[in-house]
Scaffold this motif. Sequence first.
Motif, PDB file in Angstrom:
ATOM      1  N   LEU A  66       2.946   1.404  -9.198  1.00 45.85           N
ATOM      2  CA  LEU A  66       3.805   2.514  -8.781  1.00 45.85           C
ATOM      3  C   LEU A  66       4.944   2.728  -9.770  1.00 45.85           C
ATOM      4  N   GLN A  99      -1.581   7.156   3.637  1.00 43.15           N
ATOM      5  CA  GLN A  99      -1.682   7.533   2.225  1.00 43.15           C
ATOM      6  C   GLN A  99      -2.343   8.900   2.057  1.00 43.15           C
ATOM      7  N   SER A 107       4.205   4.731  -0.769  1.00 44.82           N
ATOM      8  CA  SER A 107       4.862   3.494  -1.214  1.00 44.82           C
ATOM      9  C   SER A 107       5.521   2.706  -0.090  1.00 44.82           C
ATOM     10  N   VAL A 140       1.199   9.682  -7.810  1.00 45.47           N
ATOM     11  CA  VAL A 140       2.564   9.412  -8.269  1.00 45.47           C
ATOM     12  C   VAL A 140       2.849  10.204  -9.548  1.00 45.47           C
ATOM     13  N   VAL A 145       4.353  -1.172   0.402  1.00 45.13           N
ATOM     14  CA  VAL A 145       4.032  -1.922  -0.821  1.00 45.13           C
ATOM     15  C   VAL A 145       4.848  -3.210  -0.877  1.00 45.13           C
ATOM     16  N   GLN A 161       3.008  -2.541  -6.615  1.00 40.89           N
ATOM     17  CA  GLN A 161       4.374  -2.149  -6.974  1.00 40.89           C
ATOM     18  C   GLN A 161       4.483  -1.911  -8.481  1.00 40.89           C
ATOM     19  N   ALA A 191      -2.553   0.056  -9.840  1.00 40.36           N
ATOM     20  CA  ALA A 191      -2.472   0.699  -8.526  1.00 40.36           C
ATOM     21  C   ALA A 191      -3.737   1.440  -8.137  1.00 40.36           C
TER      22      ALA A 191
END
Length: 286
Positions: free
Chosen positions: A149, A266, A136, A97, A139, A146, A89
């Motif tokens: 994440l 983001q 997210s 995250v 995605v 993904q 990612a």
Amino acid sequence: MDRSKNLIFFIAAMVIFGTNGLLVAKISLSSAEIVLMRTFLGFIFLFAVVAARRSFSFSDLKRDIVPATIGGAALGLNWVLLFGAYKYAGVSIATLVYYCGPMIALILSPIIFKEKLTTNKIVAVVAVAAGMLCISGNVTQGSDMQTGLLLGAGAAALYALIIIVTKRVTHMSGLNCSMYELFISFIVMVFYLLINGIKLPVIPSADDIVYVLIIGFVNTGLAYYMYFSALQKLPAQTSSLISYADPLTALIVSALFLGEKLGIVQLLGAVLILGGACLGELKLKK
């Protein structure tokens, strides 16, 4: 050590931690192999410090062995997932995250520690959740993003577990506990690699060796030493808020050296996650 030196030590440790993603991106080893080298070299550094101080107590370890051992095992697996998230990612998204971990611990605190959720903490949780939706929301299913994440979310869950079990360590000093947890992490990683059919010992290539030594001795050993040396002498709220210099550094480093750019949505997610996390650490007066 006076307050200003403690602050310098703590901030320096956070900035060093924030460069982990850059180093991982430069190393061709798998995530698990990097963690193996990091835990081993970091343990060697802290073992030397603790031995020089003659501060280790087996009686303290005996009383804290269960939470410290769980924390050590979680630490190693946590880094495996986080470093994997970096590669799928990107450093910036994975770091954001990952820093949802404290919020997971915060949500569980009323159940585990019987702590009351104040208004600002509830707002903080909502802000972090909204930030995650911003990151997210677009995605594609089955994409590398993904996967990254999901790995980052797993790392965040383990981060929360580390926070929870560390609160149960009441006899060992932070430095001694960190040394023991790195040792446990190393042992766990040895078994993890053997189970997954990776041959030992892990030998870095000539191109990797410098980065491996830096992430082991500097980003783990030295940074943990500075972190715990200062942590015990700084107010809890001060250290909690300064700790967010780590993800901020990671975002800056990834943008400058790895070419990672966050979109507008983001960026909003980043502000919500980091702002919410900081708000959760504040003790607001009525």
